[in-house]
Write an enzyme that holds these catalytic residues in place. Structure first.
Site, PDB file in Angstrom:
ATOM      1  N   GLU A  86       5.373 -10.318  -7.849  1.00 18.67           N
ATOM      2  CA  GLU A  86       5.267 -11.295  -6.403  1.00 18.67           C
ATOM      3  C   GLU A  86       3.847 -11.061  -6.049  1.00 18.67           C
ATOM      4  O   GLU A  86       3.140 -10.163  -6.169  1.00 18.67           O
ATOM      5  CB  GLU A  86       6.227 -10.211  -5.582  1.00 18.67           C
ATOM      6  CG  GLU A  86       7.619 -10.473  -6.041  1.00 18.67           C
ATOM      7  CD  GLU A  86       8.534  -9.512  -5.137  1.00 18.67           C
ATOM      8  OE1 GLU A  86       8.032  -8.795  -3.974  1.00 18.67           O
ATOM      9  OE2 GLU A  86       9.865  -9.523  -5.402  1.00 18.67           O
ATOM     10  N   LYS A 113       1.073 -10.337  -3.652  1.00 17.49           N
ATOM     11  CA  LYS A 113       0.809  -9.339  -2.637  1.00 17.49           C
ATOM     12  C   LYS A 113      -0.065  -9.926  -1.437  1.00 17.49           C
ATOM     13  O   LYS A 113      -1.082 -10.221  -1.602  1.00 17.49           O
ATOM     14  CB  LYS A 113       0.108  -7.975  -3.392  1.00 17.49           C
ATOM     15  CG  LYS A 113      -0.291  -6.952  -2.483  1.00 17.49           C
ATOM     16  CD  LYS A 113      -0.886  -5.857  -3.019  1.00 17.49           C
ATOM     17  CE  LYS A 113      -0.553  -4.482  -1.913  1.00 17.49           C
ATOM     18  NZ  LYS A 113      -1.044  -4.652  -0.856  1.00 17.49           N
ATOM     19  N   ARG A 134       5.557  -0.647   9.227  1.00 18.48           N
ATOM     20  CA  ARG A 134       5.749   0.505   8.230  1.00 18.48           C
ATOM     21  C   ARG A 134       5.888   1.884   8.644  1.00 18.48           C
ATOM     22  O   ARG A 134       6.511   2.645   7.893  1.00 18.48           O
ATOM     23  CB  ARG A 134       4.224   0.421   7.262  1.00 18.48           C
ATOM     24  CG  ARG A 134       4.439   1.008   5.957  1.00 18.48           C
ATOM     25  CD  ARG A 134       2.983   0.905   5.041  1.00 18.48           C
ATOM     26  NE  ARG A 134       2.415   1.965   5.408  1.00 18.48           N
ATOM     27  CZ  ARG A 134       2.169   2.885   4.534  1.00 18.48           C
ATOM     28  NH1 ARG A 134       2.880   3.027   3.582  1.00 18.48           N
ATOM     29  NH2 ARG A 134       1.513   3.977   4.863  1.00 18.48           N
ATOM     30  N   GLU A 145       6.539  -9.118   4.499  1.00  9.86           N
ATOM     31  CA  GLU A 145       5.152  -8.951   4.840  1.00  9.86           C
ATOM     32  C   GLU A 145       4.674 -10.276   5.964  1.00  9.86           C
ATOM     33  O   GLU A 145       5.247 -11.356   5.621  1.00  9.86           O
ATOM     34  CB  GLU A 145       4.190  -9.184   3.833  1.00  9.86           C
ATOM     35  CG  GLU A 145       2.568  -8.758   3.902  1.00  9.86           C
ATOM     36  CD  GLU A 145       2.350  -7.225   3.715  1.00  9.86           C
ATOM     37  OE1 GLU A 145       3.251  -6.476   3.444  1.00  9.86           O
ATOM     38  OE2 GLU A 145       1.320  -7.037   3.972  1.00  9.86           O
ATOM     39  N   PHE A 201      10.465 -10.195   0.706  1.00  8.40           N
ATOM     40  CA  PHE A 201      10.759  -9.759  -0.689  1.00  8.40           C
ATOM     41  C   PHE A 201      11.961  -8.727  -0.762  1.00  8.40           C
ATOM     42  O   PHE A 201      12.302  -8.391  -2.039  1.00  8.40           O
ATOM     43  CB  PHE A 201       9.506  -9.475  -1.377  1.00  8.40           C
ATOM     44  CG  PHE A 201       8.847  -8.262  -0.333  1.00  8.40           C
ATOM     45  CD1 PHE A 201       9.347  -6.882  -0.384  1.00  8.40           C
ATOM     46  CD2 PHE A 201       7.853  -8.361   0.174  1.00  8.40           C
ATOM     47  CE1 PHE A 201       8.739  -5.861   0.580  1.00  8.40           C
ATOM     48  CE2 PHE A 201       6.856  -7.766   0.777  1.00  8.40           C
ATOM     49  CZ  PHE A 201       7.345  -6.226   1.048  1.00  8.40           C
ATOM     50  N   ARG A 206       6.972   6.988  -3.619  1.00  9.26           N
ATOM     51  CA  ARG A 206       5.748   6.448  -4.236  1.00  9.26           C
ATOM     52  C   ARG A 206       6.025   6.558  -5.817  1.00  9.26           C
ATOM     53  O   ARG A 206       5.084   6.886  -6.523  1.00  9.26           O
ATOM     54  CB  ARG A 206       4.447   7.135  -3.753  1.00  9.26           C
ATOM     55  CG  ARG A 206       3.283   6.360  -4.146  1.00  9.26           C
ATOM     56  CD  ARG A 206       1.894   7.000  -3.347  1.00  9.26           C
ATOM     57  NE  ARG A 206       1.102   5.906  -2.831  1.00  9.26           N
ATOM     58  CZ  ARG A 206       1.170   5.609  -1.726  1.00  9.26           C
ATOM     59  NH1 ARG A 206       1.957   6.050  -0.642  1.00  9.26           N
ATOM     60  NH2 ARG A 206       0.435   4.537  -1.091  1.00  9.26           N
ATOM     61  N   LYS A 216       1.419  -1.974  -7.511  1.00  8.19           N
ATOM     62  CA  LYS A 216       0.487  -3.124  -6.984  1.00  8.19           C
ATOM     63  C   LYS A 216      -0.539  -3.292  -8.111  1.00  8.19           C
ATOM     64  O   LYS A 216      -1.075  -2.362  -8.576  1.00  8.19           O
ATOM     65  CB  LYS A 216       0.388  -2.842  -5.573  1.00  8.19           C
ATOM     66  CG  LYS A 216      -0.389  -1.580  -5.250  1.00  8.19           C
ATOM     67  CD  LYS A 216      -0.623  -1.153  -4.132  1.00  8.19           C
ATOM     68  CE  LYS A 216      -0.835   0.108  -3.710  1.00  8.19           C
ATOM     69  NZ  LYS A 216      -0.533   0.619  -2.331  1.00  8.19           N
TER      70      LYS A 216
END
Length: 554
Positions: free
Chosen positions: A230, A232, A252, A281, A321, A393, A399
């Site tokens: 996707e 970013k 966030r 986003e 997303f 994480r 990413k």
DNA sequence: AATATTTCCAG
DNA sequence: TTCGTGG
DNA sequence: CCACGAAATGGAAATATT
């Protein structure tokens, strides 16, 4: 319970290095905390206030207690201190709440008066703890991750149950209150049942899923394949909750910014669903669909609707997303492919992130190149099978961003703190200015340095110190200017406007890659080269694209 | 109106 | 961000 | 190999103070 008991536990925690030992000590004190004070104790032990913030910062603390004194290991300037511990957790929490409740003219003075009053009722150890708490700098080697384990230990339940409640309620103190609070007895089975009963609630934010990183798309695909790749987007992360016609938008860090971003709420109303929780986003775009500089998005998301604003209010565009909930159905544990399919089914195509699903490294690399060509940050490579592993994480999301580097000159360095005490840590970075023959400072960085590098650079920079540093008498604080001779290779995410530095630009997220002993200051990159990487707002570069292209995958 | 302080954002 | 440590 | 915490930046807006 006395605040002092928590303070003593925190000191014990700081004194040991192992995580299990820290967990043990926190669990011990949590077992002693009365049920109705569990939330406060957990907030304090994980470095938080129950109020999040109360309008007291570094300046207020310095005014009251004098500047930080490294020799004395704290702040020494005098205010009254209690001889024996008397403050309870509830009293301390209430006093902090009082401080935070003040606003309007005169509030700062009033806050300081109340703060002095509170600290005056504390013993030295308690005061030191409160100051570190208010400064956001507990440094006991345990934050929410370790405290979550400790809650599980204290309640006699699996850590996964606590983590899940934390994820879905967005609050560790709330999860702790569920496991150990007044509503349950101190019975492990009862506590576990209560934790497992915690569900996602529309209108209450969950902890957002985070991503690991990889240097290239191919490297990411080696870990996840097939994968969804996707765009970013370089904006701000938003979690959108729609409950009928009511919409709330969270950041966030789970702050509610609904009032500042009415256009995002409006966009959420275009979904063909009554209730939904979405992840995405938000970004300010140029009319041609390219993203504006991050500073524009950031400023836009930070400004209140009613405030007199300088310049135009650029609307934010939403790129969704993920979908965590739809009309009564929780999707947190569903595979990513199902979550996305349901998202695509309820969202207009324009609101959905551009993406491809592929196992082909070539295709993925090409998509990455397209994303970057359209001005985006890079891509996120995502597992199509994984659940929404909030707060982890982990490696379900990876990413990938292009890496920019510059060779810059070290102009000065600052002595480090904590585990970097005694090392020159924070580097002042400069670019060469061909016009003057001098150096232009671009910013600072302390990132990317290994212990070996820290040791080496401390020695080398002291040799270059100008004026020379009397090492034996150094206070280990302050800035050490050096002769501009050492060249360092620095990676960064981009160039942004700066009012702080003389060149008018600074680097975003600069980090050290390595020293370049083979290069001298005359080989360093120039300020002109840096400025060439900067795209000021209002002048998107000439690589124009069709606005539709930015929204749809090629 | 200009300045100081706090908070929040990104990673 | 990156790193080192703990497990 | 993963999870966690620590190193401490820089921009910008809101809110208070002068």
């Amino acid at each position: 319970m006395l605040l002092d008991s928590v303070v003593a536990a925190s000191a014990d925690v700081a004194a040991v290095s192992g995580r299990l030992a820290k967990t043990d000590k926190i669990a011990s004190v949590l077992r002693e905390v009365p049920a109705e004070e569990i939330a406060v104790a957990v907030a304090f032990l994980s470095g938080d206030l129950t109020q999040r913030q109360i309008g007291v910062g570094y300046a207020a603390l310095s005014d009251l207690l004098g500047p930080y004194d490294a020799e004395a290991g704290g702040r020494t300037a005098g205010i009254r201190q209690a001889a024996t511990p008397a403050l309870t957790l509830t009293q301390a929490d209430a006093a902090l709440g009082e401080i935070g409740a003040r606003s309007g003219p005169g509030s700062q003075t009033e806050r300081r008066r109340l703060l002095a009053d509170l600290l005056g009722r504390a013993t030295l150890a308690e005061r030191d703890f409160l100051v570190r708490l208010l400064a956001g700098d507990l440094r006991q080697g345990a934050l929410d991750g370790v405290v979550a384990d400790a809650i599980a230990r204290a309640a006699g339940v699996p850590a996964a149950a606590v983590r899940r409640a934390y994820q879905l309620s967005g609050s560790l103190a709330a999860a702790a209150a569920t496991a150990l609070g007044p509503a349950v007895g101190r019975d492990p089975a009862e506590a576990e049942q209560a934790l497992l009963a915690v569900r996602l609630a529309v209108g209450r934010p969950v902890r957002p899923m985070l991503a690991a990183s990889a240097p290239t798309v191919s490297a990411a695909l080696e870990r996840i394949s097939p994968a969804a790749v996707e765009y970013k987007i370089d904006g701000i992360r938003v979690q959108v909750h729609r409950q009928d016609r009511q919409v709330r938008v969270f950041t966030r860090t789970l702050d509610d910014i609904t009032e500042r971003v009415p256009e995002l709420a409006q966009a959420a109303l275009s979904l063909s669903a009554r209730h939904a929780v979405l992840d995405g986003e938000a970004v300010a775009l140029y009319p041609d669909g390219r993203p504006r500089p991050f500073q524009v998005t950031s400023a836009r998301a930070a400004s209140q609707p009613g405030m007199p604003d300088r310049g135009e209010r650029v609307p934010l565009t939403l790129f969704l997303f993920d979908l965590l909930h739809i009309d009564g159905l929780d999707l947190v544990d569903s595979p990513a492919s199902e979550r996305f399919a349901r998202l695509a089914a309820i969202a207009p195509a324009g609101l959905v992130i551009p993406r491809v699903v592929t196992a082909d490294a070539g295709e993925a690399e090409e998509f990455f190149a397209t994303a970057v060509a359209h001005g985006h940050e890079g891509v996120v490579v995502k597992s199509v099978t994984g659940p929404y592993g909030a707060g982890r994480r982990g490696s379900e999301w990876i990413k990938v961003k292009p890496r920019h580097t510059l060779d810059l000159v070290v102009l000065a360095a600052e002595w480090g703190h904590g585990r970097r005490h005694g090392w020159l840590s924070n580097l002042h970075l400069g670019a060469r200015d061909p016009a003057t023959g001098g150096m232009v400072m671009l910013g600072k960085t302390f990132k990317g340095l290994t212990d070996a590098l820290l040791a080496w650079q401390t020695e080398r920079l002291l040799e270059l110190a100008d004026p020379p540093q009397p090492v034996a008498t150094t206070t280990w604080r302050g800035v050490v200017p050096v002769r501009p001779e050492l060249v360092v290779e620095v990676a960064f995410d981009g160039v942004q406007a700066s009012t702080r530095y003389p060149g008018g630009v600074t680097l975003r997220f600069a980090r050290v890659l390595r020293y370049r002993p083979d290069k001298g200051p005359t080989d360093a990159d120039t300020i002109d080269a840096v400025r060439a990487l900067w795209t000021p707002d209002g002048t998107p570069d000439s690589n124009l694209v069709n606005p539709e292209d930015a929204r749809s995958a090629p």
